[in-house]
Design a protein around this motif. Structure first.
Motif, PDB file in Angstrom:
ATOM      1  N   ASN A  62       0.771  -1.391   0.014  1.00 25.49           N
ATOM      2  CA  ASN A  62      -0.074   0.001   0.131  1.00 25.49           C
ATOM      3  C   ASN A  62       0.866   1.345  -0.159  1.00 25.49           C
ATOM      4  OD1 ASN A  62      -2.860  -0.585  -0.281  1.00 25.49           O
ATOM      5  ND2 ASN A  62      -2.523  -1.806   1.626  1.00 25.49           N
ATOM      6  N   LEU A  63       1.985   1.247   0.617  1.00 25.18           N
ATOM      7  CA  LEU A  63       2.811   2.556   0.554  1.00 25.18           C
ATOM      8  C   LEU A  63       3.338   2.521  -0.797  1.00 25.18           C
ATOM      9  CD1 LEU A  63       5.054   1.759   3.736  1.00 25.18           C
ATOM     10  CD2 LEU A  63       3.378   3.839   3.281  1.00 25.18           C
ATOM     11  N   ILE A  64       3.841   1.416  -1.421  1.00 24.26           N
ATOM     12  CA  ILE A  64       4.414   1.590  -2.843  1.00 24.26           C
ATOM     13  C   ILE A  64       3.475   2.197  -3.764  1.00 24.26           C
ATOM     14  CG2 ILE A  64       5.689   0.157  -4.482  1.00 24.26           C
ATOM     15  CD1 ILE A  64       7.047  -1.281  -2.320  1.00 24.26           C
ATOM     16  N   LEU A  65       2.089   1.587  -3.493  1.00 26.68           N
ATOM     17  CA  LEU A  65       1.205   1.676  -4.707  1.00 26.68           C
ATOM     18  C   LEU A  65       0.939   3.039  -4.960  1.00 26.68           C
ATOM     19  CD1 LEU A  65      -0.994   0.223  -6.295  1.00 26.68           C
ATOM     20  CD2 LEU A  65      -2.456   0.419  -4.273  1.00 26.68           C
ATOM     21  N   PHE A  66       0.994   3.995  -3.958  1.00 30.35           N
ATOM     22  CA  PHE A  66       0.687   5.359  -4.172  1.00 30.35           C
ATOM     23  C   PHE A  66       1.813   6.349  -4.160  1.00 30.35           C
ATOM     24  CE2 PHE A  66      -3.680   4.397  -4.106  1.00 30.35           C
ATOM     25  CZ  PHE A  66      -4.463   5.502  -4.331  1.00 30.35           C
ATOM     26  N   MET A  67       2.928   5.610  -4.152  1.00 28.33           N
ATOM     27  CA  MET A  67       4.224   6.472  -4.366  1.00 28.33           C
ATOM     28  C   MET A  67       4.525   7.247  -5.633  1.00 28.33           C
ATOM     29  SD  MET A  67       7.110   4.428  -2.067  1.00 28.33           S
ATOM     30  CE  MET A  67       8.649   5.348  -2.593  1.00 28.33           C
ATOM     31  N   PRO A  68       4.157   6.412  -6.812  1.00 27.94           N
ATOM     32  CA  PRO A  68       4.230   6.880  -7.971  1.00 27.94           C
ATOM     33  C   PRO A  68       3.310   8.209  -8.293  1.00 27.94           C
ATOM     34  CG  PRO A  68       4.204   4.841  -8.436  1.00 27.94           C
ATOM     35  CD  PRO A  68       4.195   4.884  -6.997  1.00 27.94           C
ATOM     36  N   LEU A  69       2.091   8.206  -7.661  1.00 32.07           N
ATOM     37  CA  LEU A  69       1.089   9.161  -7.759  1.00 32.07           C
ATOM     38  C   LEU A  69       1.718  10.453  -7.198  1.00 32.07           C
ATOM     39  CD1 LEU A  69      -1.814   9.532  -9.070  1.00 32.07           C
ATOM     40  CD2 LEU A  69      -2.735   9.207  -6.507  1.00 32.07           C
ATOM     41  N   GLY A  70       2.138  10.189  -5.781  1.00 32.63           N
ATOM     42  CA  GLY A  70       2.828  11.645  -5.338  1.00 32.63           C
ATOM     43  C   GLY A  70       3.936  12.101  -5.947  1.00 32.63           C
ATOM     44  N   LYS A  88       1.964  22.274 -14.201  1.00 35.10           N
ATOM     45  CA  LYS A  88       2.642  23.556 -14.430  1.00 35.10           C
ATOM     46  C   LYS A  88       3.387  24.592 -13.676  1.00 35.10           C
ATOM     47  CE  LYS A  88       2.120  22.943 -19.079  1.00 35.10           C
ATOM     48  NZ  LYS A  88       2.869  21.932 -19.781  1.00 35.10           N
ATOM     49  N   ARG A  89       2.539  24.669 -12.482  1.00 34.40           N
ATOM     50  CA  ARG A  89       2.555  25.311 -11.323  1.00 34.40           C
ATOM     51  C   ARG A  89       3.234  24.509 -10.300  1.00 34.40           C
ATOM     52  NH1 ARG A  89      -2.516  27.552  -9.543  1.00 34.40           N
ATOM     53  NH2 ARG A  89      -3.501  26.385 -11.226  1.00 34.40           N
ATOM     54  N   PRO A  90       3.830  25.076  -9.224  1.00 34.57           N
ATOM     55  CA  PRO A  90       4.488  24.384  -7.873  1.00 34.57           C
ATOM     56  C   PRO A  90       3.192  23.880  -7.112  1.00 34.57           C
ATOM     57  CG  PRO A  90       5.624  26.315  -8.283  1.00 34.57           C
ATOM     58  CD  PRO A  90       4.483  26.440  -9.154  1.00 34.57           C
ATOM     59  N   MET A  91       3.317  22.637  -6.850  1.00 30.19           N
ATOM     60  CA  MET A  91       2.192  21.928  -5.844  1.00 30.19           C
ATOM     61  C   MET A  91       2.658  21.794  -4.361  1.00 30.19           C
ATOM     62  SD  MET A  91       0.222  18.675  -7.248  1.00 30.19           S
ATOM     63  CE  MET A  91      -1.363  19.149  -7.735  1.00 30.19           C
ATOM     64  N   LYS A  92       1.863  22.100  -3.695  1.00 31.14           N
ATOM     65  CA  LYS A  92       1.946  21.828  -1.990  1.00 31.14           C
ATOM     66  C   LYS A  92       1.776  20.369  -1.771  1.00 31.14           C
ATOM     67  CE  LYS A  92       1.159  26.725  -0.695  1.00 31.14           C
ATOM     68  NZ  LYS A  92       0.482  27.392  -0.046  1.00 31.14           N
ATOM     69  N   VAL A  93       2.426  20.017  -0.829  1.00 30.01           N
ATOM     70  CA  VAL A  93       2.277  18.822  -0.134  1.00 30.01           C
ATOM     71  C   VAL A  93       0.710  18.224   0.086  1.00 30.01           C
ATOM     72  CG1 VAL A  93       2.894  19.040   2.235  1.00 30.01           C
ATOM     73  CG2 VAL A  93       2.924  16.606   1.051  1.00 30.01           C
ATOM     74  N   SER A  94       0.229  19.329   0.756  1.00 33.19           N
ATOM     75  CA  SER A  94      -1.368  19.131   1.198  1.00 33.19           C
ATOM     76  C   SER A  94      -2.144  18.802   0.001  1.00 33.19           C
ATOM     77  CB  SER A  94      -2.004  20.617   1.733  1.00 33.19           C
ATOM     78  OG  SER A  94      -1.829  21.625   0.987  1.00 33.19           O
ATOM     79  N   VAL A 129      -1.311  17.363  -2.801  1.00 30.25           N
ATOM     80  CA  VAL A 129      -0.814  16.014  -3.297  1.00 30.25           C
ATOM     81  C   VAL A 129      -1.744  15.062  -2.451  1.00 30.25           C
ATOM     82  CG1 VAL A 129       0.812  14.516  -3.769  1.00 30.25           C
ATOM     83  CG2 VAL A 129       1.098  16.750  -4.540  1.00 30.25           C
ATOM     84  N   LEU A 130      -1.509  15.307  -1.167  1.00 32.32           N
ATOM     85  CA  LEU A 130      -2.150  14.285  -0.223  1.00 32.32           C
ATOM     86  C   LEU A 130      -3.822  14.385  -0.341  1.00 32.32           C
ATOM     87  CD1 LEU A 130      -0.243  14.954   2.974  1.00 32.32           C
ATOM     88  CD2 LEU A 130       0.094  12.972   1.383  1.00 32.32           C
ATOM     89  N   LEU A 131      -4.333  15.279  -0.646  1.00 35.47           N
ATOM     90  CA  LEU A 131      -5.652  15.279  -0.748  1.00 35.47           C
ATOM     91  C   LEU A 131      -5.983  14.550  -2.019  1.00 35.47           C
ATOM     92  CD1 LEU A 131      -8.462  16.691  -0.008  1.00 35.47           C
ATOM     93  CD2 LEU A 131      -7.949  18.413  -1.464  1.00 35.47           C
ATOM     94  N   ILE A 132      -5.439  14.823  -3.065  1.00 35.70           N
ATOM     95  CA  ILE A 132      -5.404  13.817  -4.465  1.00 35.70           C
ATOM     96  C   ILE A 132      -5.402  12.399  -3.906  1.00 35.70           C
ATOM     97  CG2 ILE A 132      -4.698  13.406  -6.573  1.00 35.70           C
ATOM     98  CD1 ILE A 132      -4.099  16.286  -7.048  1.00 35.70           C
ATOM     99  N   CYS A 133      -4.323  12.081  -3.306  1.00 37.92           N
ATOM    100  CA  CYS A 133      -4.118  10.796  -2.620  1.00 37.92           C
ATOM    101  C   CYS A 133      -5.316  10.191  -2.060  1.00 37.92           C
ATOM    102  CB  CYS A 133      -2.754  10.579  -2.173  1.00 37.92           C
ATOM    103  SG  CYS A 133      -1.343  10.715  -3.185  1.00 37.92           S
ATOM    104  N   LEU A 134      -5.742  10.905  -1.028  1.00 38.53           N
ATOM    105  CA  LEU A 134      -6.854  10.656  -0.404  1.00 38.53           C
ATOM    106  C   LEU A 134      -8.054  10.551  -1.014  1.00 38.53           C
ATOM    107  CD1 LEU A 134      -8.356  10.678   2.757  1.00 38.53           C
ATOM    108  CD2 LEU A 134      -8.715  12.787   2.305  1.00 38.53           C
ATOM    109  N   CYS A 182      -1.859   7.329   1.252  1.00 40.20           N
ATOM    110  CA  CYS A 182      -1.503   8.769   1.605  1.00 40.20           C
ATOM    111  C   CYS A 182      -0.162   8.930   2.235  1.00 40.20           C
ATOM    112  CB  CYS A 182      -2.582   9.295   2.505  1.00 40.20           C
ATOM    113  SG  CYS A 182      -4.203   9.498   1.926  1.00 40.20           S
ATOM    114  N   ILE A 183       0.301   8.035   2.895  1.00 40.76           N
ATOM    115  CA  ILE A 183       1.852   7.899   3.468  1.00 40.76           C
ATOM    116  C   ILE A 183       2.570   7.906   2.186  1.00 40.76           C
ATOM    117  CG2 ILE A 183       3.566   7.002   4.734  1.00 40.76           C
ATOM    118  CD1 ILE A 183       1.328   6.558   7.069  1.00 40.76           C
ATOM    119  N   GLY A 184       2.119   6.827   1.480  1.00 38.33           N
ATOM    120  CA  GLY A 184       3.154   6.407   0.345  1.00 38.33           C
ATOM    121  C   GLY A 184       3.127   7.475  -0.838  1.00 38.33           C
ATOM    122  N   GLY A 185       1.795   8.375  -0.968  1.00 42.25           N
ATOM    123  CA  GLY A 185       1.784   9.363  -1.820  1.00 42.25           C
ATOM    124  C   GLY A 185       2.520  10.519  -1.313  1.00 42.25           C
TER     125      GLY A 185
END
Length: 182
Positions: A105-113, A121-127, A129-134, A166-169
């Motif tokens: 489960n950790l590895i599964l979402f690492m590529p998404l993150g 195009k624009r810089p993205m915040k971790v929050s 990315v985590l929302l998208i993963c969630l 989400c941790i993996g992302g």
């Protein structure tokens, strides 16, 4: 374990992706450079693979009458993980199962993150990315529950999967940030 449905799905979706990109180029809508094109291909292959791994195979059961008692949902964080680690004391087989669940489960979402901020195009915040993963992980768990209710899936909806995804992302995002600094 990968089965024929998953291989067929990935191959079929790859063909659809390539054909749509070719038609997009012919019509002049696809003015991307090769680096962007490869990034897009890798992103969509990951998405197709994610769907294949989490929602396939689908089983057809003739005469199946779904009931709510057929649905198994874990809403208690780390319940199954604790249960597996408790079973490890009784049988070493469960070490493999626990490792597969946690690491998988950790590895599964690492590529998404990693891929989501790379595709923007624009810089993205971790929050974000985590929302998208969630949202992605929650959607998968809901689809697995629907599959189970309809009798075409055998998976169990589990809050642990969402947490670990989400941790993996987040780990994938950290790897992306390290990569971008170089």
């Amino acid at each position: 374990m990968i089965d024929m449905q998953q291989i067929f799905f990935l191959g079929f979706m790859t063909i659809i992706y390539i054909v749509t990109r070719i038609f997009s180029r012919i019509k002049g809508n696809g003015e991307k450079n090769w680096k962007e094109e490869i990034g897009s291909f890798v992103f969509w292959e990951f998405i197709f693979g994610l769907i294949g791994v989490t929602l396939l195979p689908i089983y057809i059961r003739i005469g199946y009458q779904p009931t709510w008692s057929d649905i198994d949902i874990n809403l208690i964080p780390f319940h199954f993980i604790k249960e597996f680690f408790g079973l490890i004391k009784e049988d070493a087989f469960y070490i493999q199962v626990a490792i597969k669940i946690v690491i998988g489960n950790l590895i599964l979402f690492m590529p998404l993150g990693f891929l989501i901020p790379m595709r923007t195009k624009r810089p993205m915040k971790v929050s974000r990315v985590l929302l998208i993963c969630l949202c992605s992980s929650l959607t998968i768990e809901i689809m697995q529950t629907v599959e189970r209710f309809l009798g075409i899936g055998l998976r169990i909806a589990d809050i642990d999967d969402i947490i670990l995804n989400c941790i993996g992302g987040g780990i994938g995002f950290v790897i992306y940030k390290i990569y971008r600094r170089r």
